[in-house]
Write a protein that holds these residues in place. Structure first.
Motif, PDB file in Angstrom:
ATOM      1  N   LEU A 284       0.821  -1.211   0.000  1.00  0.00           N
ATOM      2  CA  LEU A 284       0.000   0.000   0.000  1.00  0.00           C
ATOM      3  C   LEU A 284       0.857   1.265   0.000  1.00  0.00           C
ATOM      4  O   LEU A 284       0.432   2.303  -0.495  1.00  0.00           O
ATOM      5  CB  LEU A 284      -0.920   0.016   1.216  1.00  0.00           C
ATOM      6  CG  LEU A 284      -2.137  -0.915   1.187  1.00  0.00           C
ATOM      7  CD1 LEU A 284      -2.961  -0.728   2.446  1.00  0.00           C
ATOM      8  CD2 LEU A 284      -2.983  -0.685  -0.051  1.00  0.00           C
ATOM      9  N   LEU A 285       2.053   1.198   0.546  1.00  0.00           N
ATOM     10  CA  LEU A 285       2.918   2.372   0.626  1.00  0.00           C
ATOM     11  C   LEU A 285       3.837   2.503  -0.588  1.00  0.00           C
ATOM     12  O   LEU A 285       4.473   3.549  -0.759  1.00  0.00           O
ATOM     13  CB  LEU A 285       3.767   2.310   1.902  1.00  0.00           C
ATOM     14  CG  LEU A 285       2.996   2.202   3.224  1.00  0.00           C
ATOM     15  CD1 LEU A 285       3.966   2.201   4.391  1.00  0.00           C
ATOM     16  CD2 LEU A 285       1.995   3.337   3.369  1.00  0.00           C
ATOM     17  N   ALA A 286       3.899   1.455  -1.411  1.00  0.00           N
ATOM     18  CA  ALA A 286       4.786   1.481  -2.578  1.00  0.00           C
ATOM     19  C   ALA A 286       4.181   2.332  -3.694  1.00  0.00           C
ATOM     20  O   ALA A 286       2.979   2.620  -3.717  1.00  0.00           O
ATOM     21  CB  ALA A 286       5.031   0.062  -3.069  1.00  0.00           C
ATOM     22  N   LYS A 287       5.042   2.745  -4.627  1.00  0.00           N
ATOM     23  CA  LYS A 287       4.572   3.494  -5.791  1.00  0.00           C
ATOM     24  C   LYS A 287       3.782   2.567  -6.706  1.00  0.00           C
ATOM     25  O   LYS A 287       4.213   1.453  -6.989  1.00  0.00           O
ATOM     26  CB  LYS A 287       5.761   4.097  -6.533  1.00  0.00           C
ATOM     27  CG  LYS A 287       6.553   5.090  -5.692  1.00  0.00           C
ATOM     28  CD  LYS A 287       7.803   5.538  -6.401  1.00  0.00           C
ATOM     29  CE  LYS A 287       8.631   6.472  -5.508  1.00  0.00           C
ATOM     30  NZ  LYS A 287       9.898   6.865  -6.145  1.00  0.00           N
ATOM     31  N   GLU A 288       2.651   3.053  -7.173  1.00  0.00           N
ATOM     32  CA  GLU A 288       1.730   2.210  -7.948  1.00  0.00           C
ATOM     33  C   GLU A 288       2.378   1.671  -9.215  1.00  0.00           C
ATOM     34  O   GLU A 288       2.155   0.521  -9.606  1.00  0.00           O
ATOM     35  CB  GLU A 288       0.463   3.003  -8.289  1.00  0.00           C
ATOM     36  CG  GLU A 288      -0.610   2.203  -8.993  1.00  0.00           C
ATOM     37  CD  GLU A 288      -1.816   3.044  -9.321  1.00  0.00           C
ATOM     38  OE1 GLU A 288      -2.882   2.456  -9.599  1.00  0.00           O
ATOM     39  OE2 GLU A 288      -1.709   4.290  -9.295  1.00  0.00           O
ATOM     40  N   TRP A 289       3.195   2.507  -9.876  1.00  0.00           N
ATOM     41  CA  TRP A 289       3.792   2.106 -11.151  1.00  0.00           C
ATOM     42  C   TRP A 289       4.940   1.105 -10.978  1.00  0.00           C
ATOM     43  O   TRP A 289       5.444   0.579 -11.954  1.00  0.00           O
ATOM     44  CB  TRP A 289       4.278   3.337 -11.923  1.00  0.00           C
ATOM     45  CG  TRP A 289       5.215   4.209 -11.155  1.00  0.00           C
ATOM     46  CD1 TRP A 289       6.567   4.146 -11.110  1.00  0.00           C
ATOM     47  CD2 TRP A 289       4.839   5.292 -10.299  1.00  0.00           C
ATOM     48  NE1 TRP A 289       7.074   5.115 -10.289  1.00  0.00           N
ATOM     49  CE2 TRP A 289       6.048   5.838  -9.781  1.00  0.00           C
ATOM     50  CE3 TRP A 289       3.631   5.870  -9.919  1.00  0.00           C
ATOM     51  CZ2 TRP A 289       6.047   6.929  -8.902  1.00  0.00           C
ATOM     52  CZ3 TRP A 289       3.636   6.949  -9.050  1.00  0.00           C
ATOM     53  CH2 TRP A 289       4.835   7.466  -8.555  1.00  0.00           C
ATOM     54  N   GLU A 290       5.320   0.848  -9.739  1.00  0.00           N
ATOM     55  CA  GLU A 290       6.374  -0.130  -9.487  1.00  0.00           C
ATOM     56  C   GLU A 290       5.825  -1.497  -9.086  1.00  0.00           C
ATOM     57  O   GLU A 290       6.593  -2.433  -8.884  1.00  0.00           O
ATOM     58  CB  GLU A 290       7.312   0.381  -8.394  1.00  0.00           C
ATOM     59  CG  GLU A 290       8.136   1.602  -8.812  1.00  0.00           C
ATOM     60  CD  GLU A 290       9.071   2.069  -7.724  1.00  0.00           C
ATOM     61  OE1 GLU A 290       8.989   1.515  -6.601  1.00  0.00           O
ATOM     62  OE2 GLU A 290       9.878   2.985  -7.980  1.00  0.00           O
ATOM     63  N   LEU A 291       4.519  -1.610  -8.955  1.00  0.00           N
ATOM     64  CA  LEU A 291       3.910  -2.884  -8.585  1.00  0.00           C
ATOM     65  C   LEU A 291       3.907  -3.849  -9.765  1.00  0.00           C
ATOM     66  O   LEU A 291       3.757  -3.435 -10.921  1.00  0.00           O
ATOM     67  CB  LEU A 291       2.478  -2.665  -8.086  1.00  0.00           C
ATOM     68  CG  LEU A 291       2.323  -1.828  -6.804  1.00  0.00           C
ATOM     69  CD1 LEU A 291       0.852  -1.661  -6.468  1.00  0.00           C
ATOM     70  CD2 LEU A 291       3.071  -2.455  -5.644  1.00  0.00           C
ATOM     71  N   GLU A 292       4.060  -5.122  -9.475  1.00  0.00           N
ATOM     72  CA  GLU A 292       4.097  -6.156 -10.511  1.00  0.00           C
ATOM     73  C   GLU A 292       2.680  -6.437 -11.011  1.00  0.00           C
ATOM     74  O   GLU A 292       1.755  -6.649 -10.232  1.00  0.00           O
ATOM     75  CB  GLU A 292       4.708  -7.439  -9.943  1.00  0.00           C
ATOM     76  CG  GLU A 292       4.817  -8.583 -10.938  1.00  0.00           C
ATOM     77  CD  GLU A 292       5.709  -8.236 -12.104  1.00  0.00           C
ATOM     78  OE1 GLU A 292       5.223  -8.394 -13.253  1.00  0.00           O
ATOM     79  OE2 GLU A 292       6.852  -7.795 -11.887  1.00  0.00           O
TER      80      GLU A 292
END
Length: 438
Positions: A284-292
């Motif tokens: 939830l805290l990660a950048k959206e565009w870095e999610l797999e």
């Protein structure tokens, strides 16, 4: 067969007046086995150090000798010690005696300068002082004295163009237990460490610099601690204040994480929703565009194959409040990542009632320092090197189990700052002259 000269070179002895005699033998001193060498130190003195009379017509004669001990660096993991006979001289003019001198040690000290240099080399690494003392067969107080011999006054004639300021947890002897780390952000080197972060102490410290020197500072990068900003306005009138981008993102990250915890508590601890929100909080805290989103794999708590984006969608489906906050949070991250100044202004200018409640305080704080927050997007300067140096300080404190003396901590940190660590693990001094005081 090796001569005494070749053995002297091997041991790093550069005193031509010292001559090795006899054989090398072992001797146990205080439970430690030393390799002992016998030597003699003698020469013809040019003058008397007391009356300054030149040695003419045998005005200075030999007057016995005295045995002294000189500790050298280890060889083959064994300590080496020299038992040297120092020549005593008698001056017929002033009727006084004096001893032969050697450049191996300082006057009145039995620890060689080569050992002290090795201690300083180890002090620039992240090694406890007790371990350094044990490896060199000296006491911890000796290591502390060698450390303090490297102390040098801060250069008050220069300040960098881009100055980074941040605090770190200091020693208990400091009021408030917080000290300030000053770093040149262009080189990443520590300029100095100020004992306290309170306004009066920082003001006195920066006032010790001339106005012309302070006017040369173009940018000051700091967090939203009011003292830093107030002092920067007063003492650095020509410098632009830049809020650290990391602290801006941290404001929203903390609020997002608090909201996740509050929403998680709405479920029972044995529920699937509770477990997923607790286990995968980093997604939830990660950048959206870095999610797999392409590859699928097995994840804990899922019977089917999924990925980080799929887990994100499942967690957001548990709470509409969390979903709304997540959308706004990702907008903030996207604007900062793209350095979109206009988009950042639009986010700050939004009506507080129309944004998620958890971010209300953060928006108000940034609006208070709106100009400085925009400077962080314009310039791109961050306190990354300052945070890196703070982590280094924490590593020193951790291996040393804390520091009792702020002075010792400051000297050791600045000492490492003056040393360059090479790839092979050895350290090389950056042309810094050290006065070894016994």
């Amino acid at each position: 067969m090796f001569s005494s000269i070749s053995i002297s070179k091997l041991l790093g002895i550069c005193d031509k007046n010292l001559k090795l005699i006899g054989k090398i033998y072992s001797k146990i001193i205080k439970g430690v086995e030393y390799q002992v060498l016998e030597a003699i130190i003698t020469y013809i003195p040019s003058h008397c150090p007391h009356c300054k009379i030149e040695n003419k017509n045998y005005s200075i004669v030999k007057n016995g000798n005295q045995i002294v001990k000189i500790l050298l660096n280890r060889t083959c993991d064994n300590p080496v010690m020299i038992h040297a006979k120092k020549q005593r001289f008698f001056c017929k003019n002033c009727k006084k005696t004096f001893m032969a001198e050697t450049n191996l040690t300082d006057k009145g000290c039995f620890i060689s300068n080569n050992v002290k240099k090795s201690i300083i080399d180890n002090l620039s690494e992240i090694i406890p002082m007790k371990v350094i003392a044990k490896n060199h067969y000296v006491s911890s107080s000796t290591v502390a004295r060698v450390l303090r011999s490297t102390e040098s006054k801060n250069n008050k004639c220069w300040l960098p163009d881009v100055l980074g300021i941040d605090e770190f947890k200091s020693t208990k002897s400091v009021d408030g237990s917080m000290s300030v780390n000053l770093v040149d952000l262009k080189t990443g080197k520590i300029i100095d460490i100020v004992s306290e972060r309170r306004k009066r102490f920082l003001g006195e410290y920066f006032n010790s610099y001339n106005n012309s020197i302070r006017n040369n500072v173009k940018y000051i990068v700091a967090d939203m601690y009011p003292t830093y900003i107030e002092l920067a306005k007063i003492l650095f009138p020509k410098a632009e204040i830049v809020l650290d981008k990391f602290h801006i993102v941290q404001l929203f990250t903390r609020n997002m994480n608090k909201l996740r915890i509050n929403e998680m508590k709405n479920f029972k601890t044995y529920k699937h929703e509770y477990k997923m929100m607790k286990r995968y909080w980093k997604i939830l805290l990660a950048k959206e565009w870095e999610l797999e989103s392409i590859e699928f794999y097995k994840c804990m708590g899922y019977k089917k194959f999924t990925n980080s984006r799929g887990i994100r969608d499942d967690i957001l489906s548990y709470s509409n409040t969390l979903k709304e906050a997540y959308i706004f949070y990702q907008e903030v991250l996207s604007v900062i990542e793209r350095k979109d100044i206009e988009g950042f202004k639009n986010l700050l200018n939004q009506d507080i009632n129309k944004i998620p409640k958890c971010f209300g305080t953060s928006i108000e704080s940034l609006n208070k320092y709106k100009k400085y927050a925009i400077n962080s997007l314009k310039t791109g300067y961050t306190n990354a090197s300052v945070e890196g140096n703070n982590n280094l300080i924490k590593a020193y404190k951790r291996v040393s189990f804390g520091f009792r003396s702020f002075r010792n901590m400051r000297i050791r940190i600045l000492l490492r700052n003056r040393f360059k660590i090479q790839k092979n693990g050895k350290s090389e001094s950056l042309h810094c002259e050290t006065d070894f005081a016994a």
